[in-house]
Design an enzyme around this catalytic site. Sequence first.
Site, PDB file in Angstrom:
ATOM      1  N   LYS A  70       0.842  -1.233  -0.088  1.00 28.61           N
ATOM      2  CA  LYS A  70      -0.062  -0.018   0.060  1.00 28.61           C
ATOM      3  C   LYS A  70       0.839   1.182   0.078  1.00 28.61           C
ATOM      4  O   LYS A  70       0.578   2.188  -0.756  1.00 28.61           O
ATOM      5  CB  LYS A  70      -0.926  -0.065   1.322  1.00 28.61           C
ATOM      6  CG  LYS A  70      -2.044  -1.287   1.113  1.00 28.61           C
ATOM      7  CD  LYS A  70      -3.254  -0.996   0.182  1.00 28.61           C
ATOM      8  CE  LYS A  70      -3.836  -2.185  -0.025  1.00 28.61           C
ATOM      9  NZ  LYS A  70      -3.144  -3.332  -0.568  1.00 28.61           N
TER      10      LYS A  70
ATOM     11  N   GLU B 228      -5.324   6.069   6.949  1.00 27.49           N
ATOM     12  CA  GLU B 228      -5.799   7.100   6.092  1.00 27.49           C
ATOM     13  C   GLU B 228      -7.089   7.767   6.502  1.00 27.49           C
ATOM     14  O   GLU B 228      -7.836   7.072   7.167  1.00 27.49           O
ATOM     15  CB  GLU B 228      -5.944   6.444   4.675  1.00 27.49           C
ATOM     16  CG  GLU B 228      -7.015   5.476   4.340  1.00 27.49           C
ATOM     17  CD  GLU B 228      -7.008   4.865   3.027  1.00 27.49           C
ATOM     18  OE1 GLU B 228      -6.020   4.878   2.533  1.00 27.49           O
ATOM     19  OE2 GLU B 228      -8.019   4.341   2.577  1.00 27.49           O
TER      20      GLU B 228
ATOM     21  N   HIS C 264     -16.853  -4.886   5.033  1.00 23.50           N
ATOM     22  CA  HIS C 264     -15.844  -4.500   3.999  1.00 23.50           C
ATOM     23  C   HIS C 264     -15.788  -5.304   2.723  1.00 23.50           C
ATOM     24  O   HIS C 264     -14.648  -5.317   1.898  1.00 23.50           O
ATOM     25  CB  HIS C 264     -14.531  -4.015   4.493  1.00 23.50           C
ATOM     26  CG  HIS C 264     -14.524  -3.066   5.380  1.00 23.50           C
ATOM     27  ND1 HIS C 264     -14.624  -1.559   5.133  1.00 23.50           N
ATOM     28  CD2 HIS C 264     -14.355  -3.074   6.916  1.00 23.50           C
ATOM     29  CE1 HIS C 264     -14.634  -0.911   6.192  1.00 23.50           C
ATOM     30  NE2 HIS C 264     -14.475  -1.748   7.253  1.00 23.50           N
TER      31      HIS C 264
ATOM     32  N   ARG D 168      -5.226  -8.747 -10.587  1.00 22.33           N
ATOM     33  CA  ARG D 168      -5.872  -9.918 -11.005  1.00 22.33           C
ATOM     34  C   ARG D 168      -7.265  -9.824 -11.391  1.00 22.33           C
ATOM     35  O   ARG D 168      -7.724  -8.667 -11.581  1.00 22.33           O
ATOM     36  CB  ARG D 168      -5.796 -10.941  -9.635  1.00 22.33           C
ATOM     37  CG  ARG D 168      -6.505 -10.082  -8.650  1.00 22.33           C
ATOM     38  CD  ARG D 168      -6.883 -11.081  -7.289  1.00 22.33           C
ATOM     39  NE  ARG D 168      -7.139 -10.199  -6.475  1.00 22.33           N
ATOM     40  CZ  ARG D 168      -8.673  -9.803  -6.244  1.00 22.33           C
ATOM     41  NH1 ARG D 168      -9.558  -9.901  -6.976  1.00 22.33           N
ATOM     42  NH2 ARG D 168      -8.791  -9.047  -4.969  1.00 22.33           N
TER      43      ARG D 168
END
Lengths: 174, 174, 499, 499
Positions: free
Chosen positions: C116, C200, C235, C292
């Site tokens: 990330k 974040e 999520h 992917r």
Amino acid sequence: MNNIQEEIKLVSGDKTYSAAFDHTDTSKVFLDEKLYEFKVLKEYNDNVSVISVNNKVFTVKINQDDRDSIEILTTGFGYNYEIKTSTSSLLEQFVRQSGKGKNKVNGIVAPMPGMVVKVNCAVGDQILENDKLVIVEAMKMENALGSPLSGTVKKINAIEGKAVDKGTVLIEIE
Amino acid sequence: MNNIQEEIKLVSGDKTYSAAFDHTDTSKVFLDEKLYEFKVLKEYNDNVSVISVNNKVFTVKINQDDRDSIEILTTGFGYNYEIKTSTSSLLEQFVRQSGKGKNKVNGIVAPMPGMVVKVNCAVGDQILENDKLVIVEAMKMENALGSPLSGTVKKINAIEGKAVDKGTVLIEIE
Amino acid sequence: MFKKILVANRGEIAIRVMNAARELGIETYAVYHEVDKHSLHTISADYALEIVGDTPKQAYLDAAQIISLAIENECEAIHPGYGFLSENASFSKACKDAEIKFIGPNEYAIEVMGNKTAARELMQKAGVPIVPGTKERITDLDLAKEIANEIGYPILLKAAAGGGGKGMRKVEKESDFIDSYDAAQREARNAFGDDTIYMEKYIVNPKHIEIQVLADEHGNCIHLAERDCSIQRRHQKVIEEAPSTVLDEKLRAAMGKVAVDAAKACQYVNAGTIEFLLDKDKNFYFLEMNTRLQVEHPVSELITGVDLAKEQIKVAAGYPLPFEQEDIVISGHAIEARIYAEDPLNNFMPDIGTISYLRNPDGIGVRVDGGIERGDEVSINFDPMLAKLIVFGQDREEAIEKMDAALSSYKVVGSRTVIPFLKAVMQSDRFRNHYFDTGFIESDFDFKVLDEMKENDEEYVAAIAAFAYNKNKNKKKVTPVNPTPSDWKSKRLNNMREF
Amino acid sequence: MFKKILVANRGEIAIRVMNAARELGIETYAVYHEVDKHSLHTISADYALEIVGDTPKQAYLDAAQIISLAIENECEAIHPGYGFLSENASFSKACKDAEIKFIGPNEYAIEVMGNKTAARELMQKAGVPIVPGTKERITDLDLAKEIANEIGYPILLKAAAGGGGKGMRKVEKESDFIDSYDAAQREARNAFGDDTIYMEKYIVNPKHIEIQVLADEHGNCIHLAERDCSIQRRHQKVIEEAPSTVLDEKLRAAMGKVAVDAAKACQYVNAGTIEFLLDKDKNFYFLEMNTRLQVEHPVSELITGVDLAKEQIKVAAGYPLPFEQEDIVISGHAIEARIYAEDPLNNFMPDIGTISYLRNPDGIGVRVDGGIERGDEVSINFDPMLAKLIVFGQDREEAIEKMDAALSSYKVVGSRTVIPFLKAVMQSDRFRNHYFDTGFIESDFDFKVLDEMKENDEEYVAAIAAFAYNKNKNKKKVTPVNPTPSDWKSKRLNNMREF
């Protein structure tokens, strides 16, 4: 309704249905005095069958054990009924009066097989309903399990890092 | 191939395969001396299974009766094998020499259940191979059935307007 | 074109890839662990190769074993599906070293986009808008809390190696920071073997919008419009659709361009997805890139007519893309619903068991990418996704009607499923009027509707219970063949809603 | 819109119609004869009503019984599917008299188009080109032979009430005339209860091209382009596709216009099909009109995006067509293959039995309209069509690849099927190069290819037989539980190719 043979009660949560049968014809059931007519259209393995009830079609799995309780699984939902015959009702009344009700789990039960990741309490802790006392990882997700009641932690059966089966009592509370 | 226990022959039409088995390991078959390794991946009802043969995957229905013949159904095709063990080969040779070969149907056999619509011959008629001797309706279609051989009509079992089962000998010819 | 490929995956995605290969005239090799030998992907392949491992997961993650099987069987390429080895940079490299084509991007793209922190840096350089937050691994918790205060709560803690919601925690206030950090780190370590966490800004009420990209080895890179994957629980996506109702042609072009820039920045080849958060003011922020094929790829296929799995294989075989950006025209509307064996009345708790009866819906515009068949068991070894139901309609309204009807035709008996929940979403005004964001399930969906759905049939079902009791009454008087009680009851527990 | 409809049919078409109804929010009522109570259409419905009759066929043809069930259950409309009561004018009228909407045309259109002689007359008046032949019932055989000589052999004898190849005979020379006439008449009498036969010129090497029309109650009538149904065995379609490779835009428009004229001439409402023969010089001749939904309707749906079954219901409910002729745009290519339980190596002889295992293909662009599931029996009571496999590709080549791949993924174990034959057609140069006509199977297809396909796996299958023998050897030494030999052998007969 002259041929009524037997009446039973089906208890599901806070609902109770009365069912009566026509002993000359098992394809008929009176539920709360309304007539239901049955046809078994198809039977598969594993207790799955397609049944029409007043011509409405249901594909269901019927799990029945000897203790007079029945589970009906449809696509998506599960319905559970306790069957009370006149005998069993009397018996239950007696049992209840003697203060020996059905086993109710006092504590946190593993809702599925998984691995105990963390235990957030110790024996003797005062806890409140919904306090997250143990974390179990299953299918790659962590689930924080809350207490179903307020009380005191009586016993801890969950061990961090150990696998548990579905239904294991992880934390006992009193 | 030191553990070879038994050899058999599989006869399918004009083809014959020799098979040998390793008695220490039923997952191995030597067919015409080439090694085939088997894994049964899945089994369903009705003798259907998924089998890998040298890792190639087949979904087949295996019909086997006591008379040492095996039918393998794949999607679309059916394969039939007669199994000849050393004993059965000898026996068959003997039977053949005595002139009592396998029953071969001499005549027209109903290829499926249906209704006889018309019989186009009489006992004693001289007929040629492929002559259409009887018409059977099945699944709403008329099928004119031809004779598998030339000869004389010996017996007529088909009756116009009557239903026949699959496999019924409709017309006997000699 | 390749003659043989090995599919290093299981379940519906393995079958999906094998279907694509078969259309290209390629022979397919499945791999299976012993516990998976009866599984649909195993028995759907032309060839099935056993892989060994202490657990099925270990076997499917065993790069060396899988590569050597591919070599042994003369497979020229390996398709990794999603999950397992699909975003493993060293696997991509190991394939290359073994002269087997990895059907996916090169190791650099996987590596950089899989981290990330590195991904954020690269994206920022490429001009891709990113969410404010830390760019490096959190090490100093006090400093982290300071930064969190600067960004402003709520903040989101995320595993650097993560994906699919794992190792992710929303933190509402400073006092929850430490606990959430611990949980995220633990989950990340268990799931990915890497407990790097960064944070974040938590975008309030965002839409999850992602852009499908496709790039070949000849420098061509295009996008195939967006997917709206805002309907999530834990999520994790449950319902996806394409196109999104909140994008107009201009925003689509803008996000598409950014996505292509992002793909080019990491030298991307093959199919990939750039995920964005879109806020109410139509600002979009880079979330991550999935290097992917994604679970929800079919909705893009249906609105563009492009078979992504087939294009993946063709790109890997060195073919140039057969179309340019302007050839991609979207038409109609597609919705995907994931059929999970989970109990929506019990917090989407996975519900294992034997799928004693299964019947997929069929008909015009209805597609099921499934991984199981009647009689199969749903085990705890793998994700509880049974199948994906994807529908295509001339417009969104027709697609919703079709999904609703197909869900009614679906028969899955043996475990609880999310099917009633999915139906309820299709019938909800919020979804129909496209007024939903990623908080839909958690905050906006009325679970009472499900109770009502369940009660709708209650009368009939109670009658069935009575009928079954009456029918079995006489049977029960004979000694049972198997005197041990069946275990279905022990598998069902009440009062699990709050956990 | 209707709230409840009754579907007076069985098998895949009943399920197809119920899917369409469900999308429109309509509750569905199936009807079933006792032998059909477990059938897929019965168990797929919301409600299932038993119909009685000496045979299943009698029950499904019992108009009065079905109408009274519809009334009793408050169904507002009846969909007849195809076959059974679908082209029965008096049933259409009886529905109207009972104030139940018949989802199909009015009795006049069925009546006039159902009678070949009347239809020819009406079409000729409407300017629709027809094949030279007799317009009246053959009564005088000598006269008929004279006319045949005038038209020129080969000629075709056809049942006036017929359809689907039943009661149809090609006559090559005068000496065969009487035998063929007898056979056609007998078949017609048995199948339709009407032995009226007429004759016409046999068009050599024609294409079977048909135009789908759709008309509402408000005077709107459009066509949805053509289907090419030239691949037939026994005059019955096996493979259909849309669009046809031999039609260009101009011919499509011309045939479409004629088809719409034909529909208007018989005051047609709802979905119908005008069948034509197209000769090599692109002359087309009216063959017949099917006043119902056809088996092969899905290929038109896939290239136009119009859901015909849904439009049928909407038209019957009084809705105007939601599109005009110029809104109908065809794109892509669709192929349908009928999955019959027939043995292509044995003259397509129906092969009954239990379908012990069934797995439909799936994936992008693959649609299966099926009527059975694993474990069902294929009986002699009904047509041996198990399902229809329909694929959609961006172009014909992709559609063929997709069909070929889907056929490879299809698993039907328990009876012989036409699947290998269908695969062989997809792989044949003639089909790929669209050089085929209605004589394809009879004259042009090389059945040796099927023998080769069978032999391809022979080595493996023989090994499986040996493996099974070895595995079961020990079992056979114990006394069998069921000492009667299984009956599979008696069901299989050799040397049936010539019959």
